[in-house]
Scaffold this motif. Structure first.
Motif, PDB file in Angstrom:
ATOM      1  N   ARG B   4       0.852  -1.193   0.000  1.00 33.28           N
ATOM      2  CA  ARG B   4       0.000   0.000   0.000  1.00 33.28           C
ATOM      3  C   ARG B   4       0.885   1.239   0.000  1.00 33.28           C
ATOM      4  O   ARG B   4       1.892   1.289   0.700  1.00 33.28           O
ATOM      5  CB  ARG B   4      -0.816  -0.047   1.291  1.00 33.28           C
ATOM      6  CG  ARG B   4      -2.083   0.732   1.239  1.00 33.28           C
ATOM      7  CD  ARG B   4      -2.894   0.435   2.473  1.00 33.28           C
ATOM      8  NE  ARG B   4      -3.658   1.619   2.850  1.00 33.28           N
ATOM      9  CZ  ARG B   4      -3.989   1.940   4.095  1.00 33.28           C
ATOM     10  NH1 ARG B   4      -3.635   1.146   5.072  1.00 33.28           N
ATOM     11  NH2 ARG B   4      -4.671   3.027   4.339  1.00 33.28           N
ATOM     12  N   PRO B   5       0.523   2.310  -0.721  1.00 34.61           N
ATOM     13  CA  PRO B   5       1.358   3.511  -0.749  1.00 34.61           C
ATOM     14  C   PRO B   5       1.483   4.136   0.639  1.00 34.61           C
ATOM     15  O   PRO B   5       0.560   4.077   1.439  1.00 34.61           O
ATOM     16  CB  PRO B   5       0.604   4.463  -1.686  1.00 34.61           C
ATOM     17  CG  PRO B   5      -0.337   3.618  -2.445  1.00 34.61           C
ATOM     18  CD  PRO B   5      -0.660   2.451  -1.597  1.00 34.61           C
ATOM     19  N   LEU B   6       2.624   4.766   0.918  1.00 36.72           N
ATOM     20  CA  LEU B   6       2.887   5.373   2.219  1.00 36.72           C
ATOM     21  C   LEU B   6       3.198   6.858   2.035  1.00 36.72           C
ATOM     22  O   LEU B   6       4.077   7.222   1.265  1.00 36.72           O
ATOM     23  CB  LEU B   6       4.075   4.668   2.882  1.00 36.72           C
ATOM     24  CG  LEU B   6       4.538   5.216   4.239  1.00 36.72           C
ATOM     25  CD1 LEU B   6       3.423   5.154   5.262  1.00 36.72           C
ATOM     26  CD2 LEU B   6       5.739   4.407   4.734  1.00 36.72           C
ATOM     27  N   VAL B   7       2.453   7.689   2.751  1.00 37.16           N
ATOM     28  CA  VAL B   7       2.688   9.131   2.675  1.00 37.16           C
ATOM     29  C   VAL B   7       3.555   9.542   3.859  1.00 37.16           C
ATOM     30  O   VAL B   7       3.248   9.219   5.004  1.00 37.16           O
ATOM     31  CB  VAL B   7       1.359   9.917   2.732  1.00 37.16           C
ATOM     32  CG1 VAL B   7       1.627  11.412   2.657  1.00 37.16           C
ATOM     33  CG2 VAL B   7       0.433   9.478   1.607  1.00 37.16           C
ATOM     34  N   ALA B  26      -8.024   9.388   7.798  1.00 38.06           N
ATOM     35  CA  ALA B  26      -9.455   9.454   7.538  1.00 38.06           C
ATOM     36  C   ALA B  26      -9.747   9.374   6.046  1.00 38.06           C
ATOM     37  O   ALA B  26     -10.789   8.888   5.630  1.00 38.06           O
ATOM     38  CB  ALA B  26     -10.026  10.750   8.111  1.00 38.06           C
ATOM     39  N   ALA B  27      -8.806   9.839   5.235  1.00 41.81           N
ATOM     40  CA  ALA B  27      -9.005   9.807   3.788  1.00 41.81           C
ATOM     41  C   ALA B  27      -8.576   8.479   3.187  1.00 41.81           C
ATOM     42  O   ALA B  27      -8.656   8.282   1.976  1.00 41.81           O
ATOM     43  CB  ALA B  27      -8.222  10.944   3.143  1.00 41.81           C
ATOM     44  N   GLY B  28      -8.098   7.578   4.042  1.00 36.03           N
ATOM     45  CA  GLY B  28      -7.779   6.251   3.558  1.00 36.03           C
ATOM     46  C   GLY B  28      -6.333   6.034   3.162  1.00 36.03           C
ATOM     47  O   GLY B  28      -5.988   5.018   2.570  1.00 36.03           O
ATOM     48  N   PHE B  29      -5.458   6.977   3.493  1.00 39.10           N
ATOM     49  CA  PHE B  29      -4.046   6.787   3.185  1.00 39.10           C
ATOM     50  C   PHE B  29      -3.326   6.231   4.399  1.00 39.10           C
ATOM     51  O   PHE B  29      -3.695   6.476   5.530  1.00 39.10           O
ATOM     52  CB  PHE B  29      -3.392   8.130   2.821  1.00 39.10           C
ATOM     53  CG  PHE B  29      -3.912   8.736   1.545  1.00 39.10           C
ATOM     54  CD1 PHE B  29      -4.739   9.842   1.585  1.00 39.10           C
ATOM     55  CD2 PHE B  29      -3.560   8.197   0.322  1.00 39.10           C
ATOM     56  CE1 PHE B  29      -5.220  10.406   0.415  1.00 39.10           C
ATOM     57  CE2 PHE B  29      -4.044   8.760  -0.853  1.00 39.10           C
ATOM     58  CZ  PHE B  29      -4.872   9.858  -0.809  1.00 39.10           C
ATOM     59  N   GLU B  30      -2.226   5.501   4.136  1.00 36.93           N
ATOM     60  CA  GLU B  30      -1.351   5.164   5.233  1.00 36.93           C
ATOM     61  C   GLU B  30      -0.297   6.249   5.310  1.00 36.93           C
ATOM     62  O   GLU B  30       0.266   6.644   4.278  1.00 36.93           O
ATOM     63  CB  GLU B  30      -0.690   3.799   4.983  1.00 36.93           C
ATOM     64  CG  GLU B  30       0.086   3.317   6.194  1.00 36.93           C
ATOM     65  CD  GLU B  30       0.664   1.925   5.970  1.00 36.93           C
ATOM     66  OE1 GLU B  30       0.075   1.177   5.171  1.00 36.93           O
ATOM     67  OE2 GLU B  30       1.699   1.614   6.594  1.00 36.93           O
ATOM     68  N   ALA B  31      -0.043   6.761   6.526  1.00 35.70           N
ATOM     69  CA  ALA B  31       0.862   7.907   6.644  1.00 35.70           C
ATOM     70  C   ALA B  31       1.761   7.771   7.850  1.00 35.70           C
ATOM     71  O   ALA B  31       1.415   7.124   8.839  1.00 35.70           O
ATOM     72  CB  ALA B  31       0.056   9.199   6.749  1.00 35.70           C
ATOM     73  N   ARG B  32       2.920   8.382   7.743  1.00 34.92           N
ATOM     74  CA  ARG B  32       3.884   8.368   8.835  1.00 34.92           C
ATOM     75  C   ARG B  32       4.442   9.771   9.015  1.00 34.92           C
ATOM     76  O   ARG B  32       4.667  10.474   8.023  1.00 34.92           O
ATOM     77  CB  ARG B  32       4.997   7.381   8.493  1.00 34.92           C
ATOM     78  CG  ARG B  32       5.647   6.747   9.693  1.00 34.92           C
ATOM     79  CD  ARG B  32       6.797   5.878   9.272  1.00 34.92           C
ATOM     80  NE  ARG B  32       6.375   4.582   8.735  1.00 34.92           N
ATOM     81  CZ  ARG B  32       7.217   3.717   8.190  1.00 34.92           C
ATOM     82  NH1 ARG B  32       8.484   4.025   8.056  1.00 34.92           N
ATOM     83  NH2 ARG B  32       6.794   2.542   7.750  1.00 34.92           N
ATOM     84  N   GLY B  33       4.714  10.161  10.270  1.00 39.88           N
ATOM     85  CA  GLY B  33       5.164  11.530  10.519  1.00 39.88           C
ATOM     86  C   GLY B  33       6.604  11.589  11.014  1.00 39.88           C
ATOM     87  O   GLY B  33       7.105  10.673  11.655  1.00 39.88           O
ATOM     88  N   TYR B  34       7.300  12.701  10.685  1.00 41.56           N
ATOM     89  CA  TYR B  34       8.677  12.928  11.114  1.00 41.56           C
ATOM     90  C   TYR B  34       8.807  14.384  11.537  1.00 41.56           C
ATOM     91  O   TYR B  34       8.230  15.275  10.928  1.00 41.56           O
ATOM     92  CB  TYR B  34       9.669  12.661   9.972  1.00 41.56           C
ATOM     93  CG  TYR B  34       9.430  11.372   9.251  1.00 41.56           C
ATOM     94  CD1 TYR B  34       8.484  11.295   8.235  1.00 41.56           C
ATOM     95  CD2 TYR B  34      10.141  10.223   9.591  1.00 41.56           C
ATOM     96  CE1 TYR B  34       8.254  10.117   7.581  1.00 41.56           C
ATOM     97  CE2 TYR B  34       9.914   9.032   8.923  1.00 41.56           C
ATOM     98  CZ  TYR B  34       8.967   8.980   7.923  1.00 41.56           C
ATOM     99  OH  TYR B  34       8.735   7.808   7.278  1.00 41.56           O
TER     100      TYR B  34
END
Lengths: 627, 213
Positions: B4-7, B26-34
């Protein structure tokens, strides 16, 4: 009685009552009021007009059928044939049903207007002129027989003579006037009269100049000068103001005593002057109307030559300039004599002058557009703290970009959180915990943003100079938190080293912070073009013997030796757009707290600005001066 | 390889970063923060389709500097910039250096999600193209030296007879080699061989190293 009879009787009774009411009531209501139209040259809130209105109404109190209506020409804001035609028509139509029995013209301009448009207004009503100057009356062709009044004379010469008597050592007299038509009239009169009473001194005329120029000039005067001004309606740049406000600004900035010839100027910083009371002027006009209403013909009235004037003087200013109390005439009106909490050093704080209007214009970005009203306050108050305040605004202007950023960040987070919550709710999933967390974050960010505004307000709040104990470490930390966003923006590191333990001093914390902000911003400018490892500004606080020592150190290019002697002088600046007042105000503030401020070139280049202040912050207990 | 794409979201403002991660989730993306450039580079994620949402102003190296650094390292993640102050010069530089978009804070939801969609699409395409190139290079490397020679000649437009003469081998051998190499390369005509040759030339010109992450 039969119902028919009753009905007839009731109708008859109603008819008679109605007839009686119709016939008698209007007459009772009308009862012949006699209208008096008072037309003022300027605007409603000019203190002189308010006072005159009071006097006039008091004089007519004994004439109950007299009804006074005031109208305002609002000169110099509105003028010209079109405006006059409009006003004429408005007045004529307004009073068409009940024309005034007398017209009072308040001021030169109003009198001209009334005479000019008399035919179109109310040609039968006698005209009473009020607060019209002698010189203006002389300049008119013969007045009609039914235009009378007591001329007004500002006593320019009397005021100046008195001033020179009180300041026998004065070498110079400055005369300040403005650029509007009325101002020029006063200027012409002064140029005629002044040489007759001021032959002993050098006279300098500042006529029709921008306010900023005037302020710059008066701030560099000394005790050997005296300033006289009647105030002005418009300055050399076309900026309109009320005479009182212009006098207040001049008095605030001037380092020499200021004299002005109107009663409404007492208490805003002038020493005093000979002035007729506007209330008296109004009363005089009211009395004339009363006589006319009593049936006397205008030409038959016996009127005084001019309205009496008296010497009015501000006791606080007498003290301030060390005027010999014995030289005050017995019949002078002395005001403000009750003991006040007069801070002796207030004059010193205002020793430096800023271009107030120029600096107010600096503040005009995102956040400040919402607070424009606050900026407008600057022009009106005429308080002494105006100057320090204006300097703080300039500082705030420099911080605008980082302040805007500090507020935009939480706003951005709030919006994105709201968007997220919206999507979660629409998805229909039960994610209550997440939503609660989102709301908590929104609340927190809102407070973050309002905290920035709160700090900004504290910096900008106009305050009387205070002498309170405060912790120097707290002050330094507050300055650091205010400036950190700006430092981040400029990629500069702020290294703050407070004293080991709490250090308390007595003084005005906002002013001291103002000095520190100034020094740190200067330091940031100094390291603007330096490599990364040198972009550090160190602010340290230490306890020295009997004093508190604060230093601001940078590793910029340092201060050239030739600039050192002038560094703290007014208007000395090495920046292309620098006003050069930051350091001079800093010095004034520090010295007002009994301290001293000086600069050194630090080890390895760069500069250090040092401040030493006694904890008592007392002006008399100063640290040894080293120049 | 690409799941799955990762933002990736890089912003030092914790509050905004959290909010953005929430929104993306909430928009259905997988995301990670830095929290910083360093943080991102240290945890340089595995080979995965994705994109980068980056604040221009960061502690330490700025967003634009990170963009340049990633390009030098051959990292091809598409980048969307966020900025707290409209800075024309920065936005022009960023776009010229290949950013997908440059958005002002406060960030408009639809603008952001739309940009992310574009960015992910762009990355997916790029990976697919790279995978194709990789595959081709591998298949080409599997050719024997002789097969390679024959390949070059075919692409040059020579007939079997001419090739045989050129290389000093029999025509039948040429035909056999030809069949072999077509099989290995998955082509079924000389024209297609020509196209593949061009593709190989492009691939080697780009000198694309495998996209990291």
């Amino acid at each position: 009685m039969s119902t028919t009879t009753i009905r007839i009787a009731t109708s008859a009774l109603l008819a008679v009552t109605a007839a009686a009411w119709l016939l008698l009531a209007p007459a009772a209501i009308a009862a012949e009021t006699r209208n008096v139209l008072v037309l003022y040259s300027n605007n409603r809130v000019l203190p002189a007009n308010i006072a005159a209105d009071g006097g006039l109404r008091a004089a007519l109190a004994g004439t109950p059928d007299a009804a006074v209506f005031s109208e305002f020409l609002d000169q110099p804001y509105f003028s010209g044939p079109a405006h006059e035609a409009t006003v004429t028509r408005y007045l004529r139509e307004k009073f068409a049903a009940a024309p005034p029995r007398a017209i009072v013209a308040g001021g030169d301009f109003a009198l001209d207007f009334v005479l000019r448009h008399r035919a179109g207004l109310f040609p039968d009503a006698p005209v009473v002129h009020m607060a019209v100057s002698q010189s203006h009356l002389r300049s008119l062709p013969q007045l009609p027989a039914d235009a009378v009044g007591v001329p007004l004379e500002f006593d320019f010469s009397g005021t100046i003579e008195q001033a020179l008597r009180w300041h026998p050592n004065a070498q110079r007299l400055l005369v300040v006037t403005g650029a509007s038509e009325q101002d020029r009239g006063w200027e012409a009169r002064l140029r005629r009269e002044v040489p007759l009473v001021a032959s002993r001194v050098t006279v300098e005329y500042l006529a029709g100049l921008p306010t900023t120029t005037v302020l710059k000039r008066v701030i560099e005067l000394g005790a050997d000068s005296v300033v006289f001004t009647p105030g002005y309606f418009e300055d050399g740049e076309g900026r309109r103001t009320a005479p009182r406000d212009s006098v207040a600004a001049i008095a605030a900035a001037s380092t020499a005593p200021v004299y002005a010839p109107a009663i409404t100027f007492i208490g805003i910083g002038v020493v005093g002057g000979r002035s007729p009371s506007f209330e008296e002027i109004g009363r005089q006009a009211g009395l004339i109307v009363k006589e006319l209403f009593a049936g006397n013909a205008p030409a038959s009235l016996r009127l005084p030559e001019i309205v009496r004037s008296a010497l009015r003087v501000d006791w606080r200013q007498i003290q301030r300039w060390g005027i010999d109390e014995m030289k005050i005439p017995a019949d002078a009106v002395v005001l403000f004599k009750e003991p006040t909490l007069w801070q002796a050093y207030r004059g010193a704080v205002i020793g430096a002058v800023a271009s107030i209007l120029l600096l107010a214009a600096l503040v005009g970005t995102l956040v400040f557009e919402r607070n424009r009203r606050r900026v407008a306050e600057l022009a009106v108050q005429g308080q002494r703290t105006l100057l320090a305040h204006a300097s703080r605004l300039a500082v705030a202007g420099e911080l605008t970009a980082s302040i805007a950023h500090e507020i935009n960040q939480p706003l951005g987070a709030i919006l994105t959180n709201a968007d997220a919550a919206d999507m979660i709710l629409r998805s229909g999933a039960d994610r209550r915990e997440d939503l609660l967390r989102i709301l908590a974050d929104i609340r927190r960010d809102d407070l973050r943003a309002s905290d920035v505004i709160r700090k900004l307000r504290a910096l900008l709040a106009k305050q009387e100079v205070e002498r309170q104990p405060f912790d120097v470490n707290d002050a330094v930390n507050n300055v650091a938190s205010l400036l950190r966003p700006e430092a981040d923006r400029r990629r500069v590191t702020l290294d703050v080293r407070p004293a080991a333990s709490g250090l308390s001093m007595v003084g005005d914390t906002i002013q001291i912070q103002q000095v520190l902000i100034n020094l740190v911003l200067n330091a940031m400018d100094a390291v603007a073009d330096v490599t990364d490892e040198r972009r550090v500004i160190t602010v340290s606080v230490e306890k020295a013997v009997d004093a508190i020592h604060i230093s601001v150190r940078d590793r910029g290019p340092g201060i050239p030796t030739e600039h050192m002697p002038q560094l703290f002088d007014s208007f000395f600046s090495t920046k292309p757009h620098g006003m050069g007042i930051g350091l001079s105000i800093a010095r004034t503030i520090v010295e007002a707290h009994g301290g001293r401020i000086w600069a050194e070139t630090g080890p390895g280049n760069g500069a250090v600005f040092n401040i030493e202040i006694p904890p008592s912050g007392a002006p008399n207990h100063s640290v040894r001066t080293k120049r | 390889m690409s799941a799955r794409p990762l933002v990736h979201v890089v912003d030092d403002d914790e509050s905004l970063r959290t909010a953005l991660l929430r929104l993306l989730d909430a928009a259905g993306f997988e995301a990670r923060g830095y929290a910083s450039t360093g943080d991102f580079l240290l945890r340089l994620p595995e080979d995965r389709t994705g994109c980068l949402v980056l604040d221009v102003r960061l502690p330490g190296p700025s967003g634009l500097e990170l963009q340049a650094a990633l390009q030098r390292q051959g990292v091809t993640l598409p980048i969307i910039f966020l900025t707290g102050h409209a800075d024309v010069a920065s936005s022009v530089r960023a776009m010229k250096a290949g950013a997908v978009d440059f958005l002002e804070k406060p960030v408009e939801r639809d603008a952001l999600l739309g940009a992310i969609q574009s960015a992910l699409a762009r990355d997916t395409l790029r990976r697919a193209a790279h995978d194709a190139d990789q595959g081709l290079c591998a298949r080409f490397a599997a050719l024997s030296p002789r097969e390679r020679q024959v390949f070059d000649q075919i692409v040059a437009g020579k007939l079997n007879k001419q090739i045989a003469a050129e290389l000093g081998i029999g025509e039948r051998t040429v035909k056999a080699q030809r069949a072999q190499l077509m099989l290995k390369l998955g082509a079924d005509s000389a024209a297609e061989l020509g196209r593949l040759a061009e593709q190989l030339r492009q691939a080697s010109n780009n000198n694309t190293r495998p996209p990291v992450a």
